[in-house]
Write a protein that holds these residues in place. Structure first.
Motif, PDB file in Angstrom:
ATOM      1  N   ALA A   1      36.429  44.159  44.414  1.00 46.23           N
ATOM      2  CA  ALA A   1      35.494  43.627  45.415  1.00 46.23           C
ATOM      3  C   ALA A   1      35.572  44.467  46.679  1.00 46.23           C
ATOM      4  CB  ALA A   1      35.841  42.178  45.727  1.00 46.23           C
ATOM      5  N   ALA A   2      34.407  44.718  47.258  1.00 46.14           N
ATOM      6  CA  ALA A   2      34.345  45.503  48.498  1.00 46.14           C
ATOM      7  C   ALA A   2      33.194  45.000  49.341  1.00 46.14           C
ATOM      8  CB  ALA A   2      34.162  46.976  48.173  1.00 46.14           C
ATOM      9  N   GLU A   3      33.293  45.298  50.613  1.00 45.47           N
ATOM     10  CA  GLU A   3      32.209  44.934  51.534  1.00 45.47           C
ATOM     11  C   GLU A   3      31.127  45.989  51.418  1.00 45.47           C
ATOM     12  OE1 GLU A   3      31.348  41.879  53.317  1.00 45.47           O
ATOM     13  OE2 GLU A   3      33.434  42.163  53.913  1.00 45.47           O
ATOM     14  N   LYS A   4      29.941  45.558  51.059  1.00 47.41           N
ATOM     15  CA  LYS A   4      28.856  46.528  50.895  1.00 47.41           C
ATOM     16  C   LYS A   4      28.349  46.966  52.267  1.00 47.41           C
ATOM     17  CE  LYS A   4      24.486  47.155  48.509  1.00 47.41           C
ATOM     18  NZ  LYS A   4      24.752  48.546  48.241  1.00 47.41           N
ATOM     19  N   VAL A   5      28.442  48.249  52.513  1.00 49.37           N
ATOM     20  CA  VAL A   5      27.982  48.781  53.803  1.00 49.37           C
ATOM     21  C   VAL A   5      26.996  49.910  53.552  1.00 49.37           C
ATOM     22  CG1 VAL A   5      30.056  48.180  55.116  1.00 49.37           C
ATOM     23  CG2 VAL A   5      29.969  50.356  53.902  1.00 49.37           C
TER      24      VAL A   5
ATOM     25  N   ALA B   1      29.116  52.530  47.855  1.00 49.21           N
ATOM     26  CA  ALA B   1      28.704  52.559  46.449  1.00 49.21           C
ATOM     27  C   ALA B   1      28.805  51.187  45.782  1.00 49.21           C
ATOM     28  CB  ALA B   1      29.564  53.565  45.681  1.00 49.21           C
ATOM     29  N   ALA B   2      29.273  50.193  46.542  1.00 49.52           N
ATOM     30  CA  ALA B   2      29.432  48.848  45.964  1.00 49.52           C
ATOM     31  C   ALA B   2      28.074  48.296  45.533  1.00 49.52           C
ATOM     32  CB  ALA B   2      30.078  47.926  46.984  1.00 49.52           C
ATOM     33  N   GLU B   3      28.072  47.683  44.372  1.00 56.78           N
ATOM     34  CA  GLU B   3      26.823  47.103  43.856  1.00 56.78           C
ATOM     35  C   GLU B   3      26.885  45.588  44.001  1.00 56.78           C
ATOM     36  OE1 GLU B   3      26.798  48.427  39.850  1.00 56.78           O
ATOM     37  OE2 GLU B   3      26.514  50.521  40.411  1.00 56.78           O
ATOM     38  N   THR B   4      25.789  45.036  44.447  1.00 51.99           N
ATOM     39  CA  THR B   4      25.729  43.578  44.549  1.00 51.99           C
ATOM     40  C   THR B   4      25.369  43.027  43.177  1.00 51.99           C
ATOM     41  OG1 THR B   4      24.815  43.984  46.728  1.00 51.99           O
ATOM     42  CG2 THR B   4      24.816  41.719  45.982  1.00 51.99           C
ATOM     43  N   VAL B   5      26.267  42.258  42.627  1.00 55.06           N
ATOM     44  CA  VAL B   5      25.978  41.663  41.318  1.00 55.06           C
ATOM     45  C   VAL B   5      26.067  40.151  41.416  1.00 55.06           C
ATOM     46  CG1 VAL B   5      26.693  43.589  39.848  1.00 55.06           C
ATOM     47  CG2 VAL B   5      28.390  41.970  40.606  1.00 55.06           C
ATOM     48  N   ASP B   6      25.240  39.514  40.622  1.00 61.13           N
ATOM     49  CA  ASP B   6      25.287  38.064  40.560  1.00 61.13           C
ATOM     50  C   ASP B   6      26.556  37.677  39.788  1.00 61.13           C
ATOM     51  OD1 ASP B   6      23.469  35.696  41.139  1.00 61.13           O
ATOM     52  OD2 ASP B   6      24.152  35.296  39.106  1.00 61.13           O
ATOM     53  N   LYS B   7      27.236  36.631  40.268  1.00 63.14           N
ATOM     54  CA  LYS B   7      28.498  36.260  39.615  1.00 63.14           C
ATOM     55  C   LYS B   7      28.312  35.951  38.136  1.00 63.14           C
ATOM     56  CE  LYS B   7      31.267  34.901  43.533  1.00 63.14           C
ATOM     57  NZ  LYS B   7      31.730  33.816  44.379  1.00 63.14           N
ATOM     58  N   SER B   8      27.146  35.423  37.792  1.00 64.82           N
ATOM     59  CA  SER B   8      26.917  35.079  36.389  1.00 64.82           C
ATOM     60  C   SER B   8      26.832  36.333  35.513  1.00 64.82           C
ATOM     61  CB  SER B   8      25.630  34.268  36.255  1.00 64.82           C
ATOM     62  OG  SER B   8      24.541  35.022  36.739  1.00 64.82           O
ATOM     63  N   GLU B   9      26.475  37.475  36.130  1.00 61.01           N
ATOM     64  CA  GLU B   9      26.389  38.719  35.361  1.00 61.01           C
ATOM     65  C   GLU B   9      27.764  39.227  34.943  1.00 61.01           C
ATOM     66  OE1 GLU B   9      24.065  41.808  37.294  1.00 61.01           O
ATOM     67  OE2 GLU B   9      22.719  40.286  38.077  1.00 61.01           O
ATOM     68  N   LEU B  10      28.774  38.802  35.696  1.00 54.96           N
ATOM     69  CA  LEU B  10      30.130  39.263  35.374  1.00 54.96           C
ATOM     70  C   LEU B  10      30.691  38.575  34.131  1.00 54.96           C
ATOM     71  CD1 LEU B  10      31.690  39.418  38.950  1.00 54.96           C
ATOM     72  CD2 LEU B  10      31.070  41.347  37.518  1.00 54.96           C
ATOM     73  N   GLY B  11      30.090  37.473  33.730  1.00 53.84           N
ATOM     74  CA  GLY B  11      30.531  36.767  32.531  1.00 53.84           C
ATOM     75  C   GLY B  11      31.920  36.165  32.708  1.00 53.84           C
ATOM     76  N   TRP B  12      32.713  36.224  31.648  1.00 52.17           N
ATOM     77  CA  TRP B  12      34.075  35.671  31.716  1.00 52.17           C
ATOM     78  C   TRP B  12      34.897  36.531  32.657  1.00 52.17           C
ATOM     79  CZ3 TRP B  12      36.950  32.602  27.575  1.00 52.17           C
ATOM     80  CH2 TRP B  12      36.082  31.651  27.019  1.00 52.17           C
ATOM     81  N   ARG B  13      35.503  35.900  33.617  1.00 54.57           N
ATOM     82  CA  ARG B  13      36.267  36.686  34.583  1.00 54.57           C
ATOM     83  C   ARG B  13      37.428  35.875  35.142  1.00 54.57           C
ATOM     84  NH1 ARG B  13      31.809  34.580  36.793  1.00 54.57           N
ATOM     85  NH2 ARG B  13      32.058  33.422  38.728  1.00 54.57           N
ATOM     86  N   VAL B  14      38.412  36.602  35.599  1.00 58.29           N
ATOM     87  CA  VAL B  14      39.504  35.959  36.330  1.00 58.29           C
ATOM     88  C   VAL B  14      39.617  36.717  37.650  1.00 58.29           C
ATOM     89  CG1 VAL B  14      41.207  37.310  34.988  1.00 58.29           C
ATOM     90  CG2 VAL B  14      41.956  35.353  36.311  1.00 58.29           C
ATOM     91  N   THR B  15      39.559  35.968  38.740  1.00 55.74           N
ATOM     92  CA  THR B  15      39.556  36.591  40.069  1.00 55.74           C
ATOM     93  C   THR B  15      40.927  36.441  40.712  1.00 55.74           C
ATOM     94  OG1 THR B  15      37.234  36.010  40.274  1.00 55.74           O
ATOM     95  CG2 THR B  15      38.355  36.633  42.305  1.00 55.74           C
ATOM     96  N   ILE B  16      41.458  37.567  41.170  1.00 51.29           N
ATOM     97  CA  ILE B  16      42.771  37.545  41.821  1.00 51.29           C
ATOM     98  C   ILE B  16      42.623  38.092  43.241  1.00 51.29           C
ATOM     99  CG2 ILE B  16      45.144  38.418  41.730  1.00 51.29           C
ATOM    100  CD1 ILE B  16      44.663  38.595  38.636  1.00 51.29           C
TER     101      ILE B  16
END
Lengths: 153, 162
Positions: free
Chosen positions: B151-155, B50-65
Protein backbone atom coordinates in the motif's frame (compact mmCIF):
# COMPACT_ATOMS: atom_id res chain seq x y z
CA UNK A 1 -88.99 37.52 -5.18
CA UNK A 2 -86.10 37.80 -2.91
CA UNK A 3 -82.80 36.83 -4.46
CA UNK A 4 -79.87 35.72 -2.43
CA UNK A 5 -76.62 37.32 -3.28
CA UNK A 6 -73.93 34.72 -3.96
CA UNK A 7 -70.45 35.75 -3.06
CA UNK A 8 -67.28 33.87 -3.94
CA UNK A 9 -65.16 32.70 -1.08
CA UNK A 10 -61.81 34.47 -0.86
CA UNK A 11 -59.07 32.52 -2.64
CA UNK A 12 -56.75 30.81 -0.19
CA UNK A 13 -53.07 30.85 -0.92
CA UNK A 14 -51.35 27.53 -0.28
CA UNK A 15 -47.89 27.97 1.19
CA UNK A 16 -45.77 24.82 1.16
CA UNK A 17 -43.81 24.19 4.32
CA UNK A 18 -40.19 24.25 3.20
CA UNK A 19 -38.61 23.84 6.63
CA UNK A 20 -38.32 20.01 6.59
CA UNK A 21 -36.82 20.09 3.10
CA UNK A 22 -34.24 22.65 4.18
CA UNK A 23 -33.42 20.48 7.20
CA UNK A 24 -32.82 17.42 5.07
CA UNK A 25 -30.74 19.34 2.53
CA UNK A 26 -28.57 20.82 5.28
CA UNK A 27 -27.98 17.39 6.78
CA UNK A 28 -27.05 15.98 3.35
CA UNK A 29 -24.71 18.91 2.78
CA UNK A 30 -22.95 18.33 6.10
CA UNK A 31 -22.72 14.60 5.34
CA UNK A 32 -21.04 15.10 1.96
CA UNK A 33 -18.73 17.81 3.30
CA UNK A 34 -17.51 15.47 6.03
CA UNK A 35 -17.22 12.59 3.58
CA UNK A 36 -15.09 14.71 1.27
CA UNK A 37 -12.72 15.90 3.98
CA UNK A 38 -12.22 12.43 5.48
CA UNK A 39 -10.94 11.02 2.18
CA UNK A 40 -8.41 13.63 1.21
CA UNK A 41 -5.63 11.15 0.52
CA UNK A 42 -5.95 8.37 -1.97
CA UNK A 43 -4.51 4.97 -1.20
CA UNK A 44 -2.99 3.02 -4.05
CA UNK A 45 -1.15 -0.25 -4.41
CA UNK A 46 2.08 -1.51 -5.91
CA UNK A 47 1.92 -5.19 -6.76
CA UNK A 48 4.60 -7.78 -7.23
CA UNK A 49 4.67 -11.50 -7.74
CA UNK A 50 7.42 -13.53 -6.18
CA UNK A 51 8.65 -16.85 -7.46
CA UNK A 52 6.62 -19.43 -5.47
CA UNK A 53 8.92 -22.35 -6.28
CA UNK A 54 11.88 -20.99 -4.40
CA UNK A 55 12.77 -18.88 -1.41
CA UNK A 56 12.06 -19.41 2.28
CA UNK A 57 8.91 -21.44 1.52
CA UNK A 58 11.02 -24.19 -0.01
CA UNK A 59 13.66 -23.90 2.68
CA UNK A 60 16.40 -23.09 0.22
CA UNK A 61 18.14 -19.89 -0.66
CA UNK A 62 17.52 -18.84 -4.21
CA UNK A 63 19.45 -16.72 -6.55
CA UNK A 64 17.86 -14.40 -9.03
CA UNK A 65 20.00 -13.15 -11.86
CA UNK A 66 18.53 -9.70 -12.30
CA UNK A 67 18.99 -7.46 -15.27
CA UNK A 68 18.99 -4.56 -12.86
CA UNK A 69 20.02 -4.70 -9.24
CA UNK A 70 19.21 -1.78 -6.98
CA UNK A 71 21.06 -1.57 -3.69
CA UNK A 72 20.05 0.77 -0.89
CA UNK A 73 22.60 1.63 1.75
CA UNK A 74 21.67 3.39 4.95
CA UNK A 75 23.17 6.83 5.47
CA UNK A 76 23.17 8.36 8.93
CA UNK A 77 20.40 7.12 11.18
CA UNK A 78 17.90 6.44 8.45
CA UNK A 79 17.88 10.06 7.33
CA UNK A 80 19.14 9.25 3.87
CA UNK A 81 20.08 6.50 1.53
CA UNK A 82 22.83 5.81 -0.94
CA UNK A 83 21.60 4.27 -4.16
CA UNK A 84 23.55 1.65 -6.07
CA UNK A 85 22.63 0.51 -9.54
CA UNK A 86 24.33 -2.73 -10.55
CA UNK A 87 27.00 -2.15 -7.90
CA UNK A 88 27.74 1.36 -9.08
CA UNK A 89 26.88 4.11 -6.61
CA UNK A 90 24.85 6.93 -8.11
CA UNK A 91 26.53 10.32 -7.66
CA UNK A 92 23.53 11.88 -5.92
CA UNK A 93 22.25 10.33 -2.70
CA UNK A 94 18.45 10.20 -2.24
CA UNK A 95 17.93 10.97 -5.93
CA UNK A 96 15.36 8.50 -7.14
CA UNK A 97 14.77 10.66 -10.21
CA UNK A 98 18.37 9.93 -11.25
CA UNK A 99 17.75 6.22 -10.63
CA UNK A 100 14.63 6.32 -12.79
CA UNK A 101 16.49 8.10 -15.60
CA UNK A 102 19.33 5.56 -15.50
CA UNK A 103 16.86 2.68 -15.64
CA UNK A 104 14.93 4.27 -18.46
CA UNK A 105 18.20 4.64 -20.37
CA UNK A 106 18.74 0.89 -19.93
CA UNK A 107 15.33 0.15 -21.40
CA UNK A 108 16.02 2.45 -24.33
CA UNK A 109 19.32 0.63 -24.74
CA UNK A 110 17.44 -2.62 -25.37
CA UNK A 111 16.82 -4.17 -21.92
CA UNK A 112 13.75 -6.39 -21.66
CA UNK A 113 11.15 -4.72 -19.37
CA UNK A 114 10.01 -8.13 -18.09
CA UNK A 115 13.47 -9.00 -16.79
CA UNK A 116 13.63 -9.04 -13.00
CA UNK A 117 14.70 -5.98 -11.08
CA UNK A 118 15.90 -6.85 -7.60
CA UNK A 119 15.85 -4.37 -4.75
CA UNK A 120 18.25 -5.17 -1.95
CA UNK A 121 18.28 -2.95 1.11
CA UNK A 122 20.17 -2.85 4.36
CA UNK A 123 18.08 -3.71 7.39
CA UNK A 124 17.94 -0.12 8.69
CA UNK A 125 16.78 1.48 5.44
CA UNK A 126 13.45 3.22 5.79
CA UNK A 127 10.52 1.70 3.94
CA UNK A 128 9.80 4.98 2.12
CA UNK A 129 13.13 4.63 0.28
CA UNK A 130 12.39 1.02 -0.69
CA UNK A 131 9.01 2.04 -2.09
CA UNK A 132 10.64 5.00 -3.86
CA UNK A 133 13.08 2.58 -5.54
CA UNK A 134 10.19 0.31 -6.57
CA UNK A 135 8.29 3.35 -7.82
CA UNK A 136 11.31 4.45 -9.88
CA UNK A 137 11.64 0.97 -11.45
CA UNK A 138 7.93 0.79 -12.32
CA UNK A 139 7.86 4.32 -13.69
CA UNK A 140 10.95 3.61 -15.79
CA UNK A 141 8.95 0.81 -17.42
CA UNK A 142 10.15 -2.38 -15.69
CA UNK A 143 7.36 -4.82 -14.80
CA UNK A 144 8.97 -7.44 -12.60
CA UNK A 145 10.26 -6.08 -9.30
CA UNK A 146 11.60 -8.52 -6.72
CA UNK A 147 13.06 -8.08 -3.27
CA UNK A 148 16.36 -9.48 -2.15
CA UNK A 149 17.38 -10.67 1.28
CA UNK A 150 18.85 -7.82 3.25
CA UNK A 151 22.55 -7.63 3.91
CA UNK A 152 24.04 -7.06 7.34
CA UNK A 153 24.95 -3.50 8.13
CA UNK B 1 -79.77 18.08 16.94
CA UNK B 2 -76.66 15.98 17.45
CA UNK B 3 -74.42 15.59 14.46
CA UNK B 4 -71.50 13.22 14.10
CA UNK B 5 -68.26 15.12 13.66
CA UNK B 6 -66.73 14.97 10.23
CA UNK B 7 -63.95 12.39 10.14
CA UNK B 8 -60.65 14.25 9.96
CA UNK B 9 -57.87 12.97 7.73
CA UNK B 10 -54.90 11.84 9.75
CA UNK B 11 -51.78 13.66 8.68
CA UNK B 12 -48.47 12.03 9.55
CA UNK B 13 -45.53 14.38 9.45
CA UNK B 14 -42.54 12.18 8.65
CA UNK B 15 -40.01 14.99 8.26
CA UNK B 16 -38.76 15.02 11.89
CA UNK B 17 -38.30 11.27 11.80
CA UNK B 18 -36.22 11.54 8.62
CA UNK B 19 -34.14 14.30 10.23
CA UNK B 20 -33.43 12.18 13.28
CA UNK B 21 -32.58 9.11 11.16
CA UNK B 22 -30.13 11.11 9.06
CA UNK B 23 -28.45 12.49 12.18
CA UNK B 24 -28.11 8.97 13.59
CA UNK B 25 -26.60 7.67 10.34
CA UNK B 26 -24.03 10.50 10.31
CA UNK B 27 -23.22 9.94 13.96
CA UNK B 28 -22.49 6.24 13.46
CA UNK B 29 -20.54 6.86 10.25
CA UNK B 30 -18.25 9.36 11.97
CA UNK B 31 -17.96 7.21 15.09
CA UNK B 32 -16.90 4.17 13.04
CA UNK B 33 -14.30 6.27 11.17
CA UNK B 34 -12.84 7.48 14.45
CA UNK B 35 -12.80 3.99 15.96
CA UNK B 36 -11.06 2.46 12.94
CA UNK B 37 -8.54 5.31 12.88
CA UNK B 38 -7.81 4.75 16.56
CA UNK B 39 -7.37 1.03 16.05
CA UNK B 40 -4.76 1.61 13.39
CA UNK B 41 -2.96 4.27 15.41
CA UNK B 42 -0.86 6.54 13.25
CA UNK B 43 0.21 4.91 10.03
CA UNK B 44 1.59 7.11 7.27
CA UNK B 45 2.04 5.34 3.97
CA UNK B 46 4.99 6.09 1.68
CA UNK B 47 4.40 8.08 -1.51
CA UNK B 48 4.40 6.46 -4.94
CA UNK B 49 3.42 7.90 -8.30
CA UNK B 50 3.17 4.43 -9.86
CA UNK B 51 0.60 3.29 -7.29
CA UNK B 52 -2.61 2.07 -8.87
CA UNK B 53 -5.97 2.69 -7.30
CA UNK B 54 -7.76 -0.62 -7.12
CA UNK B 55 -11.12 -1.49 -5.73
CA UNK B 56 -10.76 -3.73 -2.68
CA UNK B 57 -13.06 -6.29 -4.25
CA UNK B 58 -10.62 -6.63 -7.17
CA UNK B 59 -7.96 -7.89 -4.80
CA UNK B 60 -10.07 -10.96 -4.02
CA UNK B 61 -8.93 -13.11 -1.10
CA UNK B 62 -6.45 -11.12 0.88
CA UNK B 63 -4.87 -10.75 4.26
CA UNK B 64 -3.86 -7.23 5.24
CA UNK B 65 -0.96 -6.65 7.60
CA UNK B 66 -0.21 -3.19 9.00
CA UNK B 67 3.40 -2.59 10.03
CA UNK B 68 4.03 0.11 12.62
CA UNK B 69 7.69 0.95 13.24
CA UNK B 70 9.47 0.25 16.50
CA UNK B 71 11.20 2.95 18.50
CA UNK B 72 14.48 4.49 17.33
CA UNK B 73 16.49 3.05 20.23
CA UNK B 74 15.07 -0.42 19.63
CA UNK B 75 13.34 -0.51 23.02
CA UNK B 76 9.90 -0.99 21.50
CA UNK B 77 9.63 -3.56 18.72
CA UNK B 78 7.63 -3.07 15.53
CA UNK B 79 3.92 -3.81 15.72
CA UNK B 80 2.15 -6.06 13.25
CA UNK B 81 -1.58 -5.38 13.24
CA UNK B 82 -3.85 -7.71 11.30
CA UNK B 83 -7.52 -7.15 10.57
CA UNK B 84 -9.37 -10.35 11.47
CA UNK B 85 -13.00 -11.46 11.36
CA UNK B 86 -14.18 -12.53 14.82
CA UNK B 87 -17.57 -13.77 13.61
CA UNK B 88 -19.35 -10.44 13.99
CA UNK B 89 -16.95 -7.74 12.84
CA UNK B 90 -13.41 -7.09 11.71
CA UNK B 91 -11.13 -6.43 14.65
CA UNK B 92 -7.52 -5.27 14.59
CA UNK B 93 -5.25 -7.68 16.45
CA UNK B 94 -1.56 -7.29 17.15
CA UNK B 95 0.55 -10.30 16.20
CA UNK B 96 4.11 -11.35 16.88
CA UNK B 97 6.37 -12.37 13.95
CA UNK B 98 5.96 -16.02 14.97
CA UNK B 99 2.19 -15.70 14.98
CA UNK B 100 2.35 -14.10 11.54
CA UNK B 101 3.95 -17.26 10.15
CA UNK B 102 1.10 -19.39 11.52
CA UNK B 103 -1.60 -16.93 10.51
CA UNK B 104 -0.44 -16.61 6.90
CA UNK B 105 0.02 -20.36 6.59
CA UNK B 106 -3.56 -20.88 7.84
CA UNK B 107 -4.92 -18.28 5.41
CA UNK B 108 -2.97 -19.81 2.52
CA UNK B 109 -4.29 -23.28 3.36
CA UNK B 110 -7.88 -22.03 3.49
CA UNK B 111 -7.47 -20.21 0.15
CA UNK B 112 -5.97 -23.30 -1.46
CA UNK B 113 -8.88 -25.46 -0.27
CA UNK B 114 -11.32 -22.92 -1.71
CA UNK B 115 -9.39 -22.74 -4.96
CA UNK B 116 -8.72 -19.03 -4.50
CA UNK B 117 -5.59 -17.01 -5.01
CA UNK B 118 -4.49 -15.28 -1.83
CA UNK B 119 -2.83 -11.88 -1.75
CA UNK B 120 -0.86 -10.43 1.13
CA UNK B 121 -1.42 -6.70 1.44
CA UNK B 122 1.39 -4.97 3.34
CA UNK B 123 0.54 -1.56 4.75
CA UNK B 124 3.82 -0.43 6.22
CA UNK B 125 4.54 2.95 7.73
CA UNK B 126 6.94 5.08 5.70
CA UNK B 127 9.38 5.24 8.64
CA UNK B 128 9.42 1.47 9.23
CA UNK B 129 12.78 -0.20 8.66
CA UNK B 130 13.27 -2.68 5.85
CA UNK B 131 14.03 -5.45 8.37
CA UNK B 132 10.62 -4.88 10.00
CA UNK B 133 8.76 -5.23 6.70
CA UNK B 134 10.98 -8.10 5.63
CA UNK B 135 9.50 -10.14 8.50
CA UNK B 136 6.12 -10.04 6.73
CA UNK B 137 7.62 -10.79 3.30
CA UNK B 138 9.46 -13.75 4.76
CA UNK B 139 6.29 -15.06 6.43
CA UNK B 140 4.41 -14.70 3.12
CA UNK B 141 7.14 -16.57 1.28
CA UNK B 142 7.07 -19.34 3.90
CA UNK B 143 3.31 -19.66 3.39
CA UNK B 144 3.94 -19.68 -0.38
CA UNK B 145 1.94 -16.53 -0.97
CA UNK B 146 3.44 -15.21 -4.17
CA UNK B 147 1.28 -12.14 -4.63
CA UNK B 148 2.39 -9.25 -2.51
CA UNK B 149 0.62 -5.91 -2.59
CA UNK B 150 2.24 -2.85 -1.03
CA UNK B 151 0.00 0.00 0.00
CA UNK B 152 1.20 3.49 -0.86
CA UNK B 153 -0.12 7.00 -0.98
CA UNK B 154 -0.94 7.79 -4.57
CA UNK B 155 0.70 11.06 -5.52
CA UNK B 156 1.35 12.92 -8.75
CA UNK B 157 4.66 12.46 -10.58
CA UNK B 158 5.88 15.88 -9.36
CA UNK B 159 5.17 15.06 -5.70
CA UNK B 160 6.74 11.60 -5.78
CA UNK B 161 9.80 11.00 -3.63
CA UNK B 162 10.52 10.01 -0.08
Amino acid sequence: MKTRKRTLEPATESIPNLAPMVDVIMVLLVFFLLGATLNLSEEGTLQTELDPSSGPGEGVAFEVIPSVEIGLINVGDGDGVEIMLNNVTLPEADSFAALRDSMRARLLGGSDPTNPVTITAQTGVRWKYVIAAMDAALRAGFKNVQFGVSVAE
Amino acid sequence: MFRMPKPAAMDLNLAPMVDVMMCLIIFFLIASEIVSAENLKKLVLPDAAAAETVDKSELGWRVTINVLPGSEDGGTPAEYVVGEWDGQQVVQRERTPEELDELLAAHAKRAEQAGQQLRCVIRADREARYAEVEVVMRAAAKAKIANLVFAAEKVSAEEAGP
